[in-house]
Enzyme design. Structure first.
Site, PDB file in Angstrom:
ATOM      1  N   ASN A   1      10.231 100.190 -12.572  1.00  0.00           N
ATOM      2  CA  ASN A   1       8.856 100.246 -13.043  1.00  0.00           C
ATOM      3  C   ASN A   1       8.377  98.970 -13.716  1.00  0.00           C
ATOM      4  OD1 ASN A   1      10.234 103.198 -13.713  1.00  0.00           O
ATOM      5  ND2 ASN A   1       8.311 103.278 -12.555  1.00  0.00           N
TER       6      ASN A   1
ATOM      7  N   ILE B   1       4.382  96.289 -16.577  1.00  0.00           N
ATOM      8  CA  ILE B   1       5.008  97.605 -16.667  1.00  0.00           C
ATOM      9  C   ILE B   1       4.099  98.642 -16.032  1.00  0.00           C
ATOM     10  CG2 ILE B   1       5.863  99.384 -18.228  1.00  0.00           C
ATOM     11  CD1 ILE B   1       6.308  97.231 -20.278  1.00  0.00           C
ATOM     12  N   CYS B   2       4.705  99.566 -15.283  1.00  0.00           N
ATOM     13  CA  CYS B   2       3.927 100.673 -14.746  1.00  0.00           C
ATOM     14  C   CYS B   2       4.190 101.893 -15.602  1.00  0.00           C
ATOM     15  CB  CYS B   2       4.341 100.944 -13.304  1.00  0.00           C
ATOM     16  SG  CYS B   2       3.523 102.393 -12.659  1.00  0.00           S
ATOM     17  N   LEU B   3       3.206 102.241 -16.401  1.00  0.00           N
ATOM     18  CA  LEU B   3       3.372 103.376 -17.302  1.00  0.00           C
ATOM     19  C   LEU B   3       2.083 104.189 -17.207  1.00  0.00           C
ATOM     20  CD1 LEU B   3       5.378 104.491 -19.357  1.00  0.00           C
ATOM     21  CD2 LEU B   3       4.183 103.218 -21.114  1.00  0.00           C
TER      22      LEU B   3
ATOM     23  N   LEU C   1       6.959 100.051  -9.375  1.00  0.00           N
ATOM     24  CA  LEU C   1       6.292  98.770  -9.169  1.00  0.00           C
ATOM     25  C   LEU C   1       7.102  97.931  -8.191  1.00  0.00           C
ATOM     26  CD1 LEU C   1       4.897  97.297 -12.496  1.00  0.00           C
ATOM     27  CD2 LEU C   1       3.679  97.796 -10.390  1.00  0.00           C
TER      28      LEU C   1
END
Ligand SMILES: [Zn+2]
Ligand SMILES: [Zn+2]
Ligand SMILES: [Zn+2]
Ligand SMILES: [Zn+2]
Ligand SMILES: [Zn+2]
Ligand SMILES: [Zn+2]
Ligand SMILES: [Zn+2]
Lengths: 598, 180
Positions: B81, B90-92, B126
């Protein structure tokens, strides 16, 4: 009394009265005149006073939207709420800074507190500008990002010279611990003008919610879809709690602390540190109110600092001393501490440990006189006069409380007497409605407390054995007197409330009566118009006998002439019997032909 | 009302520094600016990142809290991620602009990032390749992740991941991975 069809407006007026009774005795005649459309939103009646911010700036009638046709004209058009800048001025001309744009489109729950930063004037040199802007202006960068305030920003000078900068509620310093539940989840400061979402029941500051919804129309907590114009309502309980919070005056240098409810009054009227427009009409900068007074003229000229030789604006001199003055400190002659020069006086008067001072219980007999640090220790434990001093101080405080209560009682008495007088006048005119309301005098026993011993040290010659005994006796006395006063006030309060209720009951009845009369009048009109239409129709059809033409007005309606009269009356009778079927109780004369009388 | 959000920022910062999530320490990049935070995060014990120290840069937009904060890794990390480059994006879910809620606390953002290290979310990746590896060849993934930790996440954390030194600090993108 006739129970005619009751106009919807009157119905809501009743509930309005019921609501407002507890707050202020409304000026009923004036109210009836203004309140063509009472303030009802989504079936809820608006309270008289929604928030203190508006109390002063808008007299109560500002809360009534004007009657329907102008109503639309004064409200911002629904889809462009941002455009409606100085609207409510149509009702009550408000000063420029309190112009009531309405937050959240069609919602007029709260008039928008002015958000625009004050005009920035480019002429001042950089150093001074940054200083004054730090003190007075909200960060301008933010406003430029927002189209809403852009129009107001662009007007560099303010036409109303008495306008003030708005209080920034999110910057206030709270003296009491604020319950977490009173904090807005967005700005994390106690709510200002709280609004609650209807579908999910979350509460936010109006401005915070407004901005969040501008970005996306979802609840900022659980992302429930929200329609800004429909899905919010105000929160009275929260408002009450917020009003009671203790806050410090936001002005630099002011130590005033009060309930938040009262802050606008202090800020707008009394605070000496509030920034007002420069007395020079050509100058667009602001100065503290205290500095604007007198004949000092414009303080935005430059002067040379007496310590460091820098060019400083006169209005910013204090700040310069505190912040960036090169030669601003000096050594204290007593303690060698480095002190900001123009604070030296305060240092010697309050802080310097070496300055000679007297014990604070000196008025009660202590003769200690030594450097502050010694005296402080002495005061904390050694001073023998401490006990008596404390007692005397407490007693003084009690006395102040009693005096205040006394004033309140007499003010109440005054009010009662006034309404008494009014009542008497009225009952003289209208044949006494309420007998048996006791006169004010019986509630007001002797309030003179001044005969109690005033000077503390009189115990020496008195019958008390020791100062403690004397003080204790005094305390007991004061306590019992305060209890008496409390009872009296409560009694007065009760009577007052009753009196108010009685008064308004009568007014309510009168209004109801008026309402039904209006209803009956309306029916008269309908009836007359019906008759008129009828007779016109007959004429056009070319009737045979009757007098043709003009005898139609009011008189014609009641007793039409000639041969067509029979037909018309027949029609009228049908009309009334049918309306009776619908359930409108109407009085008829014995002959059953005349329309109802008032 | 910039000062309003200033107050919120101050509170968020106080909350985070007073009771930071386990293994995190939070500082301001610059004492006078509440909008840029430097967070040092220790790899959660039991995860492949244990023993590493990662830098996080949190940038709070002027529109905060109405707009989501920008959080990126300053230290390179091998994670489904997180972008496998010097940007450290960051993929959050919490932080995606469509999901951001103005009421979200930064403390929970930090907790979420810690959670992401303890348990990567390969379903919302990601780096698709790393996610695939995580799902299908866990051994290989762990090996790679550990070697990244050893290579990048030991010693003092550096926060200087400005785009200018992309070429200076990291070698070519793929060559940076020590063992593949
Ligand atoms: Zn708020
Ligand atoms: Zn909600
Ligand atoms: Zn003040
Ligand atoms: Zn001036
Ligand atoms: Zn100076
Ligand atoms: Zn001194
Ligand atoms: Zn003493």
């Amino acid at each position: 009394m006739l129970a005619g069809p009751r106009c919807r407006n009157f119905t809501s007026l009743y509930s309005y009265l019921g609501l407002s009774l507890r707050h202020i005795p409304p000026d009923i005649p004036a109210l009836v005149a203004q309140c063509a459309t009472p303030p009802v939103i989504n079936g809820r009646v608006l309270p008289t006073t929604v928030h203190t911010y508006s109390r002063r700036a808008h007299p109560p009638q500002a809360w009534f939207p004007p009657p329907s046709p102008p109503h639309n004209a004064t409200m911002p058009p629904p889809n462009t709420p941002e455009e409606g800048v100085p609207t409510a001025g149509a009702v009550v001309p408000a000063p420029a800074n309190t112009s009531a744009t309405y937050i959240l489109g069609r919602h007029h729950l709260y008039p928008e507190p002015p958000v625009s930063p004050p005009p920035r004037v480019p002429t001042a040199p950089p150093a001074a500008t940054t200083e004054s802007s730090r003190a007075t202006t909200p960060n301008p960068s933010r406003s430029s990002s927002r189209p809403r305030s852009a129009s107001r920003d662009s007007s560099a000078s303010c036409s109303n010279r008495s306008c003030l900068l708005p209080i920034n509620y999110q910057d206030l310093h709270y003296e009491t611990e604020v319950d977490k539940s009173l904090e807005c989840p967005i700005c994390r400061t106690p709510f200002h003008l709280p609004l609650t979402t209807k579908p999910c029941g979350h509460t936010f500051c109006a401005s915070c919610l407004d901005r969040a919804l501008e970005i996306q129309p979802l609840c900022p907590i659980d992302r429930t879809p929200l329609d800004a114009s429909r899905d919010v309502c105000h929160t009275r309980i929260v408002l009450d709690q917020l009003d009671r919070l203790r806050v410090r005056c936001p002005n630099r240098g002011c130590d005033y602390i009060c309930a938040r409810e009262l802050l606008p009054v202090h800020y707008e009227r009394y605070c000496e540190y509030t920034m007002v427009h420069c007395p020079d009409p050509d100058c667009d900068l602001r100065v503290a109110r205290a500095d604007a007074r007198g004949d000092r003229g414009c303080l935005h000229t430059f002067t040379t600092c007496q310590y460091c030789g820098k060019e400083v604006m006169v209005a910013g001199l204090e700040e310069h001393y505190d912040a960036d003055c090169g030669g601003h400190t000096a050594k204290c002659g007593h303690c060698n501490a480095i002190v900001v020069r123009h604070r030296m006086e305060k240092h010697t008067a309050k802080d310097c440990p070496r300055t000679m001072v007297a014990c604070k219980w000196r008025p009660f007999g202590c003769s200690e006189w030594a450097p502050r640090e010694v005296v402080e220790k002495h005061e904390q434990g050694l001073c023998v006069y401490q006990a008596i001093g404390r007692l005397a101080r407490d007693r003084m405080e009690d006395r102040m409380i009693i005096n205040e209560l006394k004033e309140r009682v007499s003010a109440m008495d005054e009010r009662l007497r006034k309404s008494e007088k009014k009542e008497k006048n009225r009952s003289r005119d209208g044949g006494g409605h309420f007998g048996g309301i006791p006169s004010a005098a019986p509630f007001m026993p002797d309030l003179d407390l001044n005969h109690s011993p005033r000077a503390a040290p009189s115990y020496n010659g008195g019958t008390w054995e020791s100062p403690e005994d004397y003080m204790l006796a005094q305390f007991e006395r004061i306590e019992s007197r305060m209890e008496d006063l409390r009872k009296m006030i409560m009694e007065l309060d009760g009577h007052h409330t009753m009196r108010l209720l009685n008064d308004t009951m009568r007014l309510n009845e009168q209004i109801a009566e008026l309402g039904s009369k209006v209803g009956v009048l309306g029916m008269h009109t309908t009836w007359l118009m019906n008759v008129q239409r009828q007779s016109r129709g007959q004429q056009r059809a070319g009737t045979t006998g009757g007098t043709p033409g003009p005898g139609i007005g009011v008189a014609g309606g009641v007793s039409g002439g000639g041969g067509s009269a029979g037909g018309r009356e027949e029609e009228a009778r049908r009309y009334f019997s049918s309306s009776n079927d619908v359930g409108l109780p109407l009085r008829r004369n014995s002959d059953g032909r005349n329309p109802p009388r008032l | 009302m910039a000062s309003g959000s200033q107050k919120r920022l101050a509170k968020e910062y106080a909350d985070c520094t007073k009771t930071p999530p386990t293994g995190m320490s939070i500082h301001l990049a610059n004492e006078s600016d509440l909008h840029k935070w430097h967070v040092t995060l220790e790899g959660p014990a039991g995860s492949v990142y244990a023993g590493g120290r990662f830098g996080l840069i949190i940038t709070l937009p002027t529109d905060y809290p109405f707009k989501a904060p920008d959080v990126r890794f300053a230290t390179r990390i091998y994670h489904p991620n997180v972008t496998n480059d010097n940007q450290g994006g960051i993929c959050l879910g919490l932080l995606k602009s469509g999901n951001w809620k103005p009421s979200t606390r930064l403390l929970s953002v930090l907790e979420a990032i810690r959670g992401l290290l303890a348990e990567p979310q390969p379903d919302d990746p990601l780096e698709a390749r790393i996610a695939h590896e995580y799902q299908n060849d866990r051994k290989e993934f762990e090996k790679n992740a550990r070697s990244y930790v050893n290579h990048y996440a030991k010693g003092p954390v550096k926060f200087d991941v400005a785009p200018p030194n992309v070429n200076a600090s990291g070698s070519s993108k793929d060559g940076a991975a020590p063992s593949r």
